[in-house]
Structures are given as C-alpha cells and as structure tokens.
Design a protein around this motif. Sequence first.
Motif, PDB file in Angstrom:
ATOM      1  N   GLU A 145      15.895  51.706  58.723  1.00  0.00           N
ATOM      2  CA  GLU A 145      15.732  50.925  57.495  1.00  0.00           C
ATOM      3  C   GLU A 145      15.031  51.755  56.423  1.00  0.00           C
ATOM      4  O   GLU A 145      15.358  51.635  55.224  1.00  0.00           O
ATOM      5  CB  GLU A 145      14.935  49.655  57.788  1.00  0.00           C
ATOM      6  N   GLU A 148      17.637  54.212  55.059  1.00  0.00           N
ATOM      7  CA  GLU A 148      18.685  53.546  54.295  1.00  0.00           C
ATOM      8  C   GLU A 148      18.144  52.976  52.987  1.00  0.00           C
ATOM      9  O   GLU A 148      18.838  52.973  51.961  1.00  0.00           O
ATOM     10  CB  GLU A 148      19.319  52.433  55.132  1.00  0.00           C
ATOM     11  N   THR A 152      19.793  54.144  49.547  1.00  0.00           N
ATOM     12  CA  THR A 152      20.491  53.108  48.785  1.00  0.00           C
ATOM     13  C   THR A 152      20.043  53.098  47.330  1.00  0.00           C
ATOM     14  O   THR A 152      20.852  52.936  46.410  1.00  0.00           O
ATOM     15  CB  THR A 152      20.257  51.723  49.417  1.00  0.00           C
ATOM     16  N   GLU A 167      19.588  63.295  51.585  1.00  0.00           N
ATOM     17  CA  GLU A 167      20.111  63.149  52.944  1.00  0.00           C
ATOM     18  C   GLU A 167      19.553  64.239  53.861  1.00  0.00           C
ATOM     19  O   GLU A 167      19.200  63.980  55.017  1.00  0.00           O
ATOM     20  CB  GLU A 167      21.638  63.214  52.930  1.00  0.00           C
TER      21      GLU A 167
END
Length: 233
Positions: A145, A148, A152, A167
């Motif tokens: 989480e 992400e 996001t 990334e």
Amino acid sequence: MLLERLTNHHLSEFLRYLASEVCQDEEHLPSLSELSARLGVSISVLREQLEVARALGLVEVRPRTGIRRLPYSFRPTVVQSLAYAIALNPEYFSAFSDLRNHIEAAYWFEAAARLSEEDCEALSRLIERAFQKLQSQPIQIPHPEHRELHLTIYRRLNNPFVEGILEAYWELYEASGLDLYADLAYLERVWSYHRKMVESLCQRNYQAGYEALIEHMGLIHQRSKPMPFQRFE
C-alpha cells in the motif's frame, strides 16, 4: 542533424534499429541472422548489443516467441546502475533516496492537480487497507500500500523518467530490507501523514498535502535499523 549525430554516437546499430520507425511497426523482431544481414553487423556483435538492450529492459527474448520490442521504461536502466552503485558504496542509497524526495516535492503540485476522483477514491482505499493491516493481530506491514500510494500520486504525470526513478526507488527500498521494518509506532506515524496527504488531495488542498509530504519524508532519517545492502542481486 544534431539528433542524428547524437544517436549515431551513443547508440549501437541494434538500438538505432529499435528506435527506427520500421521497428516500431513490428510486434516481433526478425531473427539474429536476418538482422545481421539487414544491419550489416556480425551475429556475435549483434548478440552483445541485444544483451545490452535486454539489460536496459528494451527487448524481451524468449525461446519460442523470439525477440520482442518492449514499451520504453526508464526503471530497468536506473535499477541496473543503482544496484551497481550501491554494491560499491551503500551510502549511494541515501543519495538516491534524497533525489527521490526532491523529485516528489518538485512534482507534487503538478501531479496533485492531475488526479481524478477515481484516483482519490483509490488512494482512500489504500489508507483504509493500510490501517486495517496495522490494527490486525499480528500486525501486517502495509508495504504494498505504501508503494502503490506514492506511485499513484505521480502516475498521471505521464513522465517516464519521473515514473522510472520512483519505481526504481521502491525496488531498491525493498532490496534494502526497509519494507521489513516492524516498529508499530513508526508505522502509525507514517500512515498518519499518508492519511493527511490523501485527505488534502481529495479536498484539493494541495498546500496542506505538500506540507504533510515534506514532514513525512523526514521520518526515514529517524530510523536506526541498518540496511542490509548485501541483499542486492
């Protein structure tokens, strides 16, 4: 003319072919023997150039399907270089982490303004799921989480270089063992900042979200756990 000089100087015959319009129209590339004849390069040299392209994440090579050109991503290049740098000196991770922090801060307002209602809903779900993990018995570390959530926020920039660096940061973060840190008080502080960031984004209060981001970034310096960089492979 300048672009042509730059590509001729820095790119191998195979990489120039990959970037050509001819190659962009092909789903699968010809065999090495056909490429050798087409490019005027020996198969042995071409094989070396292919291996470089594969290491950079530009092509995929499989026994049955052959050579396939992949969509451009900056991440493999960064990961390869950074993994080597950290093998030389583990302190390079701290330098790269600092770079990542400055990139997120610099792009915060632009990225925030591009988020959709669906993005805000997805971010809110990540917050909810993270706190459920932290409150479970035994606790679970909401690392997926965490990763992400940050990715996001910046995904709508459509900037492959920003995305590639971010990334790569998370890939190296995982390899360093930081995702295994289990201090509950620390994790609760981190996710309190995340909650404030997301709530501010959803309310379009980008300044408040930015301030929460900057405060949150300072937490990593309070961690005393040594980073086992020998895990890089």
